[in-house]
Design a protein around this motif. Structure first.
Motif, short mmCIF file in Angstrom:
data_model
loop_
_atom_site.label_atom_id
_atom_site.label_comp_id
_atom_site.label_asym_id
_atom_site.label_seq_id
_atom_site.Cartn_x
_atom_site.Cartn_y
_atom_site.Cartn_z
N SER A 79 -1.35 3.53 6.19
CA SER A 79 -0.64 3.09 4.99
C SER A 79 0.33 4.18 4.58
N ILE A 80 1.33 3.82 3.79
CA ILE A 80 2.33 4.80 3.34
C ILE A 80 2.36 4.86 1.82
N PRO A 81 2.76 6.00 1.28
CA PRO A 81 2.86 6.11 -0.18
C PRO A 81 4.09 5.38 -0.71
N THR A 82 4.10 5.14 -1.98
CA THR A 82 5.29 4.59 -2.64
C THR A 82 6.29 5.72 -2.83
N VAL A 83 7.41 5.60 -2.13
CA VAL A 83 8.44 6.64 -2.17
C VAL A 83 9.66 6.05 -2.87
N LEU A 84 9.87 6.44 -4.11
CA LEU A 84 10.92 5.85 -4.95
C LEU A 84 12.27 6.54 -4.69
N TYR A 85 12.77 6.32 -3.48
CA TYR A 85 14.01 6.99 -3.07
C TYR A 85 14.89 5.97 -2.36
N PRO A 86 15.99 5.55 -2.97
CA PRO A 86 16.91 4.63 -2.30
C PRO A 86 17.79 5.38 -1.31
N THR A 87 17.96 4.84 -0.12
CA THR A 87 18.79 5.49 0.90
C THR A 87 20.14 4.80 1.08
N ILE A 113 18.39 0.76 5.11
CA ILE A 113 17.95 0.47 3.75
C ILE A 113 16.46 0.80 3.67
N HIS A 114 16.06 1.52 2.66
CA HIS A 114 14.66 1.91 2.52
C HIS A 114 13.83 0.75 1.97
N SER A 115 12.82 0.34 2.72
CA SER A 115 11.85 -0.64 2.23
C SER A 115 10.72 0.11 1.54
N ILE A 116 10.76 0.12 0.22
CA ILE A 116 9.77 0.83 -0.59
C ILE A 116 8.55 -0.08 -0.76
N CYS A 117 7.37 0.46 -0.53
CA CYS A 117 6.16 -0.37 -0.53
C CYS A 117 5.21 -0.02 -1.66
N ASP A 118 4.57 -1.05 -2.19
CA ASP A 118 3.39 -0.89 -3.04
C ASP A 118 2.23 -1.43 -2.22
N GLU A 119 1.34 -0.54 -1.79
CA GLU A 119 0.23 -0.95 -0.95
C GLU A 119 -0.94 0.01 -1.15
N PRO A 120 -2.14 -0.35 -0.66
CA PRO A 120 -3.28 0.55 -0.82
C PRO A 120 -3.05 1.87 -0.11
N GLN A 121 -3.57 2.93 -0.68
CA GLN A 121 -3.52 4.23 -0.04
C GLN A 121 -4.80 4.40 0.76
N ALA A 122 -4.72 3.99 2.02
CA ALA A 122 -5.92 3.82 2.85
C ALA A 122 -5.81 4.59 4.16
N GLY A 123 -5.37 5.83 4.09
CA GLY A 123 -5.33 6.66 5.29
C GLY A 123 -4.02 6.55 6.04
N GLU A 124 -4.04 6.94 7.31
CA GLU A 124 -2.80 7.06 8.07
C GLU A 124 -2.13 5.72 8.36
N VAL A 159 8.28 -1.95 -13.68
CA VAL A 159 9.46 -2.18 -14.53
C VAL A 159 10.22 -0.86 -14.71
N ASN A 160 9.48 0.19 -14.98
CA ASN A 160 10.11 1.51 -15.13
C ASN A 160 10.70 1.99 -13.82
N HIS A 161 9.98 1.80 -12.72
CA HIS A 161 10.49 2.22 -11.41
C HIS A 161 11.80 1.48 -11.07
N ILE A 162 11.80 0.18 -11.30
CA ILE A 162 12.98 -0.62 -10.96
C ILE A 162 14.17 -0.25 -11.82
N GLU A 163 13.94 0.02 -13.08
CA GLU A 163 15.04 0.45 -13.95
C GLU A 163 15.63 1.76 -13.46
N MET A 164 14.79 2.65 -12.98
CA MET A 164 15.27 3.91 -12.42
C MET A 164 16.07 3.68 -11.14
N LEU A 165 15.56 2.83 -10.26
CA LEU A 165 16.25 2.55 -9.00
C LEU A 165 17.56 1.82 -9.23
N LYS A 166 17.59 1.00 -10.27
CA LYS A 166 18.80 0.21 -10.57
C LYS A 166 19.99 1.10 -10.88
N ALA A 167 19.72 2.29 -11.38
CA ALA A 167 20.80 3.22 -11.69
C ALA A 167 21.38 3.88 -10.43
#
Length: 282
Positions: free
Chosen positions: A179-187, A166-177, A231-239
């Motif tokens: 940290s990871i970007p927000t990747v809106l992709y459910p696996t 299961i993909h753990s999607i993160c919202d976190e600071p973009q602070a170099g190597e 809210v928009n991201h979650i609505e997209m993922l919910k589909a």
């Protein structure tokens, strides 16, 4: 369904009446949220009697996300208190069995450290971990940016999908190597996991040492416009996935509970099967 909650139930003072004993906090917490992350497992595999108590104290619909023990994810750099990794995983699985039998286990979270980068031996270890977990739902969260570098981005997501993570999607600071970007992709079609770590970019890397590193790193309060983006991201993922678990980890300043309740409001969610609130009894 969208489950929104917090990482742990002990430190959220805005939820509890003054003087509420620590042993009674989970019952009160469950009056506000339908899920929680059991982060105490990261520090020690919990006795089964603790798990059985937590199950009794929560409604049938309540769900637990259990954080993998630090020895399982390589955070423990010294010797583990087990004779080998197999014994360690067996102890962990025995401990969480009451969660499974009660139907209250949402997933186990494997959050790997910032030095766990994308390399062959680490991919092999991920496969080994997933094999130990068998058919138990397991989420994967990285802390090293290499997994989502242009070279490995598509391969990482495909790997998680093929291996059943299961993909753990993160919202976190973009602070170099580290940290990871927000990747809106459910696996996984059944479950997707979202964790809000805050956006304290100045504290993220500075907080790598010292006794109060956690208090520095997760000090952040989300603004409403930032939550509206989600809210928009979650609505997209919910589909694309049946159940979404959203947990707030930005609690250094006591902000997680308020932000979680704010997101529930913005999504228009009304949970109907929460625990009764103790304050309502008086």
């Amino acid at each position: 369904m969208i489950y929104i909650g917090l990482t742990g139930w002990g430190d959220h003072d805005s939820l509890y009446p003054p003087g509420l004993a620590a042993k009674d906090k989970l019952q009160e917490y469950a009056a506000y949220f339908p899920t929680v992350e059991v982060d105490s497992y990261f520090y020690a595999i919990q006795p089964r009697q603790n798990v059985e108590k937590w199950i009794r104290e929560t409604p049938d619909s309540f769900r637990f996300v259990v954080k993998a023990y630090q020895g399982m994810t390589g955070h423990e750099r010294g010797p583990i208190p087990y004779s080998n990794k197999e014994e360690m995983f067996a102890a962990f699985l025995d401990s969480i069995d009451p969660f499974i039998q009660s139907g209250k286990l949402a997933m186990v979270l494997f959050q790997f450290p910032p030095w766990f980068d994308c390399r062959r031996e680490h991919v092999a270890y991920l496969r080994w971990c997933k094999a130990q977990m068998k058919d138990i739902p397991a989420a994967l969260e990285f802390r090293h940016r290499s997994w989502f570098s242009p070279r490995f981005y598509a391969k990482t997501l495909q790997f998680m999908k093929e291996e059943g993570w299961i993909h753990s999607i993160c919202d976190e600071p973009q602070a170099g190597e580290g940290s990871i970007p927000t990747v809106l992709y459910p696996t996984d079609e059944e479950k997707t996991f979202i964790r809000f770590h805050g956006r304290n970019i100045h504290g993220w890397n500075k907080a790598t040492s010292g006794e109060n590193w956690r208090a520095v790193r997760y000090l952040y309060r989300y603004r409403e416009e930032e939550l509206r983006e989600w809210v928009n991201h979650i609505e997209m993922l919910k589909a694309k996935t049946k159940d979404i678990y959203v947990l707030f980890n930005n609690n250094s300043g006591g902000d997680a509970a308020d932000n979680a309740k704010q997101l529930i409001r913005l999504l228009g969610i009304e949970y109907t099967d929460l625990a009764p609130r103790q304050l309502d009894l008086f």
